[in-house]
Design an enzyme around this catalytic site. Structure first.
Site, short mmCIF file in Angstrom:
data_model
loop_
_atom_site.label_atom_id
_atom_site.label_comp_id
_atom_site.label_asym_id
_atom_site.label_seq_id
_atom_site.Cartn_x
_atom_site.Cartn_y
_atom_site.Cartn_z
N MET A 1 -8.99 8.18 -0.31
CA MET A 1 -9.80 8.58 0.85
C MET A 1 -10.33 9.99 0.64
SD MET A 1 -7.46 7.27 4.00
CE MET A 1 -6.55 5.72 3.95
N ASP B 1 -6.51 -6.29 4.54
CA ASP B 1 -5.87 -4.97 4.47
C ASP B 1 -5.89 -4.34 5.85
OD1 ASP B 1 -4.96 -2.47 3.77
OD2 ASP B 1 -6.76 -1.89 2.65
N MET C 1 -12.06 4.44 -0.39
CA MET C 1 -12.71 4.70 0.90
C MET C 1 -13.41 6.04 0.77
SD MET C 1 -9.62 3.22 3.19
CE MET C 1 -8.55 3.30 1.76
N MET D 1 -11.52 -5.82 5.65
CA MET D 1 -10.67 -4.86 6.37
C MET D 1 -10.31 -5.44 7.73
SD MET D 1 -10.05 -2.12 4.54
CE MET D 1 -9.21 -1.26 5.86
N SER E 1 0.84 -1.20 0.00
CA SER E 1 0.00 0.00 0.00
C SER E 1 0.88 1.25 0.00
CB SER E 1 -0.89 0.02 1.23
OG SER E 1 -1.48 1.29 1.36
N ASP F 1 -4.79 3.65 -1.93
CA ASP F 1 -5.88 4.00 -1.01
C ASP F 1 -6.41 5.40 -1.32
OD1 ASP F 1 -6.06 1.73 0.80
OD2 ASP F 1 -4.04 2.29 1.45
N HIS G 1 -8.33 1.02 -3.90
CA HIS G 1 -9.24 0.82 -2.76
C HIS G 1 -9.90 2.16 -2.44
CE1 HIS G 1 -9.51 -0.14 1.88
NE2 HIS G 1 -10.70 -0.04 1.31
N HIS H 1 -1.29 -1.30 -4.21
CA HIS H 1 -2.55 -0.95 -3.54
C HIS H 1 -2.60 0.57 -3.35
CE1 HIS H 1 -6.02 -1.93 -0.95
NE2 HIS H 1 -5.59 -0.97 -0.15
#
Ligand code: DX5
Ligand code: ZN
Length: 219
Positions: free
Chosen positions: A35, A171, A66, A135, A8, A33, A64, A31
């Site tokens: 957000m 994760d 979020m 998660m 990540s 993320d 991913h 990965h």
């Protein structure tokens, strides 16, 4: 069937991301993320940055999300060329529609579950997905403790997946010790931020994690 290690880049140096990607070139996917400071209390980057990562990354992107309202935003990440786009079950009332929109663009569709979200209601939706992300921390931040109490969800998922090519991802808090627990529980795809980027030799650490996971995986 093999295991995958997806570092990540939340744990990478954000002002040197191209160089950081070079340090993890032996991994399986990167990965990423995303957000939005609404679905989670943290903010990272959006489509413009992910597009540039896609341009320069030697590895496919495992995005991913979020974020709130994935029905509106998730297809854009697939259009950028992301290999997989994973969104949160808690963020949408119609996960099947979002998954179908991703697959129609050519991305693998992923469903993420926060630690407190039961998996039972989603098992019948598995044919619509290419991966499920369990998660193992509350989403939002790297460097948190692995929550082993989420492992029963992996067992249920592994049994429901059967022979299908649906990846089961964990994760959060994944390191040399917790990866054993996750592999034994049924995971085959392992996201690791701190454990990879804080290692002296990220490439060696990726290989180590892969060997440990493969030794304890039963898939
Ligand atoms: C947390 C993120 C994770 C995070 C994991 O919300 O989804 O991908 O980067 O970081 P570590 O491996 O440090 O727990
Ligand atoms: Zn993540």
């Amino acid at each position: 069937m093999s295991v995958r290690i997806n570092p990540s880049i939340l744990a990478a140096d954000f002002v040197n991301l191209e160089r950081e990607l070079g340090r993890i070139a032996t991994a399986d996917l990167v990965h990423v993320d995303v957000m939005d400071n609404h679905f989670v209390p943290n903010l990272t980057f959006g489509p413009q940055m992910v597009g540039r990562l896609q341009d320069v990354s030697p590895l496919p992107l495992d995005v991913h999300l979020m974020i709130d309202d994935p029905g509106r935003w998730a297809p854009g990440y697939a259009e950028l060329g992301a290999y997989s786009v994973t969104f949160h079950a808690e963020a949408t009332g119609d996960p099947v529609a979002v998954a179908r929109s991703l697959r129609a663009i050519g991305a693998r569709a992923g469903l993420a579950l926060k630690p407190g979200t039961p998996v039972e209601g989603y098992l019948e939706l598995l044919p619509e997905f290419d991966q499920v992300l369990v998660m193992t921390v509350e989403p939002g931040f790297g460097g948190q403790r692995f929550m082993a109490e989420t492992m029963p969800k992996l067992g249920l998922l592994r049994a429901a997946v059967g022979e299908r090519d649906i990846w089961l991802q964990v994760d959060g808090g994944v390191d040399e010790e917790t990866i054993v627990t996750a592999a034994q529980a049924g995971a085959d795809t392992f996201v690791a931020g701190s454990a990879v980027f804080r290692a002296d030799d990220p490439a060696a650490q990726i290989e180590r994690l892969r060997e440990i996971a493969a030794a304890h995986s039963h898939v």
